[in-house]
Design a protein around this motif. Sequence first.
Motif, PDB file in Angstrom:
ATOM      1  N   PHE A  85       0.838  -1.207   0.000  1.00  0.00           N
ATOM      2  CA  PHE A  85       0.000   0.000   0.000  1.00  0.00           C
ATOM      3  C   PHE A  85       0.876   1.262   0.000  1.00  0.00           C
ATOM      4  O   PHE A  85       0.666   2.200  -0.788  1.00  0.00           O
ATOM      5  N   LEU A  86       1.895   1.253   0.856  1.00  0.00           N
ATOM      6  CA  LEU A  86       2.796   2.403   0.974  1.00  0.00           C
ATOM      7  C   LEU A  86       3.520   2.668  -0.345  1.00  0.00           C
ATOM      8  O   LEU A  86       3.589   3.817  -0.818  1.00  0.00           O
ATOM      9  N   MET A  87       4.045   1.615  -0.952  1.00  0.00           N
ATOM     10  CA  MET A  87       4.784   1.781  -2.209  1.00  0.00           C
ATOM     11  C   MET A  87       3.855   2.268  -3.324  1.00  0.00           C
ATOM     12  O   MET A  87       4.236   3.107  -4.139  1.00  0.00           O
ATOM     13  N   HIS A  88       2.643   1.758  -3.346  1.00  0.00           N
ATOM     14  CA  HIS A  88       1.663   2.200  -4.332  1.00  0.00           C
ATOM     15  C   HIS A  88       1.404   3.705  -4.165  1.00  0.00           C
ATOM     16  O   HIS A  88       1.426   4.470  -5.144  1.00  0.00           O
ATOM     17  N   GLU A  89       1.182   4.150  -2.936  1.00  0.00           N
ATOM     18  CA  GLU A  89       0.906   5.567  -2.664  1.00  0.00           C
ATOM     19  C   GLU A  89       2.123   6.440  -2.997  1.00  0.00           C
ATOM     20  O   GLU A  89       1.980   7.539  -3.538  1.00  0.00           O
TER      21      GLU A  89
END
Length: 123
Positions: free
Chosen positions: A102-106
């Motif tokens: 999720f963090l990398m996507h954001e």
Amino acid sequence: MAHYNCLKCPGYCCSYPVIALTKRDIERLARHFGVSYQTAKRRYTREGHGYKYLMRRKGDKHFGRICQFFDTKERRCTIYKARPAACRDYPGVNTRCGYYDFLMHERRAQNDATFVAITNHKD
Ligand code: SF4
Ligand code: SF4
């Protein structure tokens, strides 16, 4: 191979309200800090969520509350060698970490490598 890099993460899993401790974990903490089992239990644990021993927590600007042993400036565990079994096991070396994905996507979406995605746990 692990599909996440904790060094690039602000420590989301350390903000879980339920980091259950075994008696062996408390013994390890007692040894690490050079205190008795009873003192370690009183200082470092609390009860909740149906568990007798959970990690005590403190305030955190990103996640609201976080483990008392988390360095909120350096974003890392301060008792790494003495950390509880639950921390050692999570999330497993051959798996993914949902928060990391999720963090990398954001970060990609916002074109900001330092962006911290906030998801607060209920406590
Ligand atoms: S949330 Fe995932 S990537 Fe972040 S520190 Fe925990 S295990 Fe590592
Ligand atoms: S003991 Fe360390 S790894 Fe475990 S929750 Fe606390 S700061 Fe995170």
